[in-house]
Design a protein around this motif. Structure first.
Motif, PDB file in Angstrom:
ATOM      1  N   HIS A   1      -3.527 -27.936  84.047  1.00 26.63           N
ATOM      2  CA  HIS A   1      -2.110 -27.950  84.389  1.00 26.63           C
ATOM      3  C   HIS A   1      -1.468 -26.578  84.221  1.00 26.63           C
ATOM      4  N   PHE A   2      -1.900 -25.815  83.239  1.00 27.93           N
ATOM      5  CA  PHE A   2      -1.345 -24.481  83.018  1.00 27.93           C
ATOM      6  C   PHE A   2      -1.698 -23.516  84.144  1.00 27.93           C
ATOM      7  N   GLU A   3      -2.771 -23.799  84.868  1.00 29.69           N
ATOM      8  CA  GLU A   3      -3.223 -22.907  85.938  1.00 29.69           C
ATOM      9  C   GLU A   3      -2.107 -22.714  86.966  1.00 29.69           C
ATOM     10  N   GLY A   4      -1.747 -21.466  87.212  1.00 31.91           N
ATOM     11  CA  GLY A   4      -0.732 -21.152  88.220  1.00 31.91           C
ATOM     12  C   GLY A   4       0.680 -21.004  87.682  1.00 31.91           C
ATOM     13  N   ILE A   5       0.926 -21.407  86.427  1.00 32.77           N
ATOM     14  CA  ILE A   5       2.247 -21.230  85.831  1.00 32.77           C
ATOM     15  C   ILE A   5       2.358 -19.796  85.309  1.00 32.77           C
ATOM     16  N   SER A   6       3.517 -19.186  85.486  1.00 29.09           N
ATOM     17  CA  SER A   6       3.752 -17.817  85.038  1.00 29.09           C
ATOM     18  C   SER A   6       3.354 -17.638  83.577  1.00 29.09           C
TER      19      SER A   6
ATOM     20  N   MET B   1       7.318 -32.783  86.188  1.00 27.32           N
ATOM     21  CA  MET B   1       8.509 -31.937  86.206  1.00 27.32           C
ATOM     22  C   MET B   1       8.183 -30.449  86.278  1.00 27.32           C
ATOM     23  N   THR B   2       6.927 -30.087  86.044  1.00 28.51           N
ATOM     24  CA  THR B   2       6.516 -28.689  86.163  1.00 28.51           C
ATOM     25  C   THR B   2       5.447 -28.522  87.247  1.00 28.51           C
ATOM     26  N   SER B   3       5.471 -29.440  88.211  1.00 31.19           N
ATOM     27  CA  SER B   3       4.533 -29.397  89.336  1.00 31.19           C
ATOM     28  C   SER B   3       5.087 -28.545  90.472  1.00 31.19           C
ATOM     29  N   LYS B   4       4.273 -28.285  91.453  1.00 24.50           N
ATOM     30  CA  LYS B   4       4.722 -27.536  92.635  1.00 24.50           C
ATOM     31  C   LYS B   4       5.865 -28.265  93.338  1.00 24.50           C
ATOM     32  N   GLU B   5       5.741 -29.573  93.455  1.00 23.01           N
ATOM     33  CA  GLU B   5       6.775 -30.373  94.116  1.00 23.01           C
ATOM     34  C   GLU B   5       8.102 -30.281  93.375  1.00 23.01           C
ATOM     35  N   ALA B   6       8.038 -30.411  92.045  1.00 24.61           N
ATOM     36  CA  ALA B   6       9.272 -30.380  91.260  1.00 24.61           C
ATOM     37  C   ALA B   6       9.903 -29.003  91.273  1.00 24.61           C
ATOM     38  N   TYR B   7       9.094 -27.953  91.143  1.00 28.82           N
ATOM     39  CA  TYR B   7       9.672 -26.602  91.151  1.00 28.82           C
ATOM     40  C   TYR B   7      10.280 -26.240  92.500  1.00 28.82           C
ATOM     41  N   THR B   8       9.786 -26.846  93.551  1.00 31.41           N
ATOM     42  CA  THR B   8      10.403 -26.633  94.863  1.00 31.41           C
ATOM     43  C   THR B   8      11.828 -27.163  94.857  1.00 31.41           C
ATOM     44  N   VAL B   9      12.028 -28.345  94.276  1.00 31.90           N
ATOM     45  CA  VAL B   9      13.373 -28.922  94.164  1.00 31.90           C
ATOM     46  C   VAL B   9      14.222 -28.143  93.171  1.00 31.90           C
ATOM     47  N   ILE B  10      13.663 -27.837  92.017  1.00 27.22           N
ATOM     48  CA  ILE B  10      14.395 -27.140  90.958  1.00 27.22           C
ATOM     49  C   ILE B  10      14.909 -25.786  91.439  1.00 27.22           C
ATOM     50  N   THR B  11      14.100 -25.080  92.212  1.00 30.14           N
ATOM     51  CA  THR B  11      14.509 -23.767  92.716  1.00 30.14           C
ATOM     52  C   THR B  11      15.475 -23.874  93.880  1.00 30.14           C
ATOM     53  N   SER B  12      15.157 -24.701  94.855  1.00 28.86           N
ATOM     54  CA  SER B  12      15.956 -24.741  96.083  1.00 28.86           C
ATOM     55  C   SER B  12      17.278 -25.476  95.909  1.00 28.86           C
ATOM     56  N   GLU B  13      17.334 -26.440  94.995  1.00 27.06           N
ATOM     57  CA  GLU B  13      18.558 -27.223  94.858  1.00 27.06           C
ATOM     58  C   GLU B  13      19.391 -26.863  93.628  1.00 27.06           C
ATOM     59  N   ILE B  14      18.760 -26.295  92.608  1.00 29.51           N
ATOM     60  CA  ILE B  14      19.507 -25.926  91.409  1.00 29.51           C
ATOM     61  C   ILE B  14      19.658 -24.410  91.307  1.00 29.51           C
ATOM     62  N   GLY B  15      18.555 -23.669  91.461  1.00 30.66           N
ATOM     63  CA  GLY B  15      18.636 -22.214  91.420  1.00 30.66           C
ATOM     64  C   GLY B  15      17.781 -21.574  90.349  1.00 30.66           C
ATOM     65  N   TYR B  16      17.007 -22.384  89.627  1.00 27.57           N
ATOM     66  CA  TYR B  16      16.141 -21.817  88.606  1.00 27.57           C
ATOM     67  C   TYR B  16      14.935 -21.127  89.241  1.00 27.57           C
ATOM     68  N   LEU B  17      14.263 -20.311  88.431  1.00 27.67           N
ATOM     69  CA  LEU B  17      13.066 -19.633  88.906  1.00 27.67           C
ATOM     70  C   LEU B  17      11.918 -20.617  89.126  1.00 27.67           C
TER      71      LEU B  17
ATOM     72  N   LEU C   1       8.422 -21.262  88.391  1.00 28.84           N
ATOM     73  CA  LEU C   1       7.443 -20.689  87.472  1.00 28.84           C
ATOM     74  C   LEU C   1       6.008 -20.835  87.969  1.00 28.84           C
ATOM     75  N   ARG C   2       5.853 -21.394  89.155  1.00 27.18           N
ATOM     76  CA  ARG C   2       4.554 -21.388  89.825  1.00 27.18           C
ATOM     77  C   ARG C   2       4.662 -20.421  91.006  1.00 27.18           C
ATOM     78  N   ALA C   3       4.175 -19.205  90.799  1.00 32.06           N
ATOM     79  CA  ALA C   3       4.385 -18.125  91.769  1.00 32.06           C
ATOM     80  C   ALA C   3       3.751 -18.417  93.126  1.00 32.06           C
ATOM     81  N   ASP C   4       2.696 -19.228  93.147  1.00 28.32           N
ATOM     82  CA  ASP C   4       2.001 -19.455  94.412  1.00 28.32           C
ATOM     83  C   ASP C   4       2.807 -20.293  95.401  1.00 28.32           C
ATOM     84  N   ILE C   5       3.900 -20.928  94.966  1.00 24.72           N
ATOM     85  CA  ILE C   5       4.689 -21.723  95.909  1.00 24.72           C
ATOM     86  C   ILE C   5       5.756 -20.877  96.616  1.00 24.72           C
TER      87      ILE C   5
END
Length: 434
Positions: free
Chosen positions: A128-133, A336-352, A354-358
């Motif tokens: 799970h840690f793989e790919g997280i900043s 909540m720390t998956s690629k799918e979730a970070y897509t929502v967290i970044t695009s709809e809220i504005g947070y970074l 933390l999975r750079a590959d997305i």
């Protein structure tokens, strides 16, 4: 013993470092029976900063995990630790919590946070840690173990109104990069328009000290000695940074608005610049659409000194003692720390993200990033990120509060910056662990 007496006594025990023991047993491989877990989350209590996006993520998780029901508990970022502490003392131990990084050490030392390495199988954790900043992952590590999994996260962003820049005779394609330029731009805006020059999220009851820390560090100031025993926020470099904010306010370029008022004023086009977390990006975008050209830049620096931004934001922490609920909490954390979730967290809220590959992947954020340049300053500053420091000991919040009250008196209250910070440091040092 009545409940009030019990709660008072339990809180006293927590404050002295005596906490319920965290079980060290591994979690089961799956959630094979119905279970409900509590999820304490400050975005759920926000006004336009991600409550709806968080609710949708929880609903998606429940749909994908039919045996797990999530009971969301909203509390502001300023109040969430106190709420958790009181509930733990009363025997209502939360299962998974969104914890601001400045509170993580207290949570580990006093509230029985579980180290992920002690309850999650090594191969599963590593996968799970793989790919997280790596910068993000390290923020949740204490004494070599991961107690917090980096979650919502940002750096300080200077949002600005390009239309007001044009009206004031400024070049919106070249926003201020130094505090001196911020002052000049703010004065031009106040002189030639009806808007305020700049507002910030540095001060106020819910501000914490994350933005303030970045301002001090960017002038080569510090909070405390490397051994974390002696406070240092009254040393010359830190005082000079506070004096800069005082001068900005005295000049008329800086308006003293609380966080909510400043956010609303920026969204309505009544402030030229606003230094704050990128988490308010969604709110500002919604307010500005069809009204003015909203843009963003990096945190201002002091002359030729580089910016030294630190993170805001939070980690997800497991407090549950029950093995099955711990497995359910870990499944929620993974989602909540998956690629799918970070897509929502970044695009709809504005947070970074933390999975750079997305960031460049069109399946996730690739197309969105191209269409939304406001994210670029945040991505740029991730490379120079410094840690949001927490003060040691059970009085950490009071130390932080004393420092911020001293700075606020220096900036807005007319007190000499050196005298204000020295008095605050003297009072706060008495609360440091011996």
């Amino acid at each position: 013993m009545n409940r009030k007496t019990f709660l008072t006594g339990a809180l006293a025990l927590l404050a002295t470092g005596v906490a319920y023991p965290a079980l060290g047993q591994s979690i089961p491989a799956t959630v094979d029976q119905p279970v409900t877990i509590s999820y304490y989350n400050y975005n759920l209590a926000s006004a336009g900063n991600g409550a709806e996006a968080t609710k949708r993520l929880i609903a998606k998780f429940e749909a994908a995990n039919p045996n797990i029901k999530v009971k969301g508990v909203g509390a502001s970022s300023a109040d969430i630790t106190s709420r958790i502490q009181a509930d733990v003392a009363a025997g209502r131990i939360p299962d998974v919590v969104q914890m601001v990084f400045s509170d993580l050490e207290f949570t580990v030392d006093n509230l029985g946070a579980a180290a992920l390495e002690q309850i999650v199988p090594e191969t599963e954790l590593k996968a799970h840690f793989e790919g997280i900043s790596p910068n993000g992952l390290q923020l949740g590590v204490l004494n070599g173990k991961t107690y917090g999994l980096a979650y919502t996260f940002s750096t300080p962003v200077l949002f600005y109104n390009a239309d007001l820049f044009k009206a004031a005779g400024l070049d919106p394609d070249n926003p201020p990069k130094t505090w001196a330029e911020v002052k000049a731009a703010g004065l031009a805006i106040t002189k030639k328009t009806k808007a305020e020059g700049i507002a910030t999220g540095i001060f106020g009851p819910s501000a914490g000290d994350w933005l303030f820390q970045g301002v001090l560090r960017s002038n080569n100031g510090s909070l405390m000695s490397p051994d974390r025993k002696t406070l240092a926020f009254a040393e010359p470099a830190s005082v000079e940074a506070v004096a800069m904010l005082r001068d900005l306010y005295d000049s008329g370029a800086y308006t003293n608005l609380d966080i909510t008022a400043a956010m609303e004023a920026m969204a309505s086009g009544n402030v030229g610049m606003y230094l704050q977390t990128s988490a308010i990006q969604g709110f500002l975008v919604k307010g500005s659409q069809g009204k003015f050209d909203l843009r963003a830049s990096t945190m201002p620096r002091f002359g030729d000194k580089p910016q030294r931004p630190n993170n805001s934001g939070s980690a997800l922490v497991i407090l549950s003692r029950d093995p099955l609920k711990r497995r359910a909490a870990w499944e929620l954390m993974k989602f909540m720390t998956s690629k799918e979730a970070y897509t929502v967290i970044t695009s709809e809220i504005g947070y970074l993200p933390l999975r750079a590959d997305i960031v460049e992947d069109p399946k996730y954020l690739g197309n969105w990033v191209k269409e939304h340049p406001l994210i670029q300053p945040n991505l740029e500053q991730l490379r120079m990120l410094e840690r949001w420091e927490s003060f040691p000991g059970p009085n950490y919040r009071q130390i932080q509060k004393t420092m911020m009250e001293g700075a606020e008196m220096a900036v807005f209250g007319g007190t000499d910056p050196a005298a204000a910070m020295q008095a605050a440091q003297k009072s706060a040092q008495a609360m440091m662990p011996k």
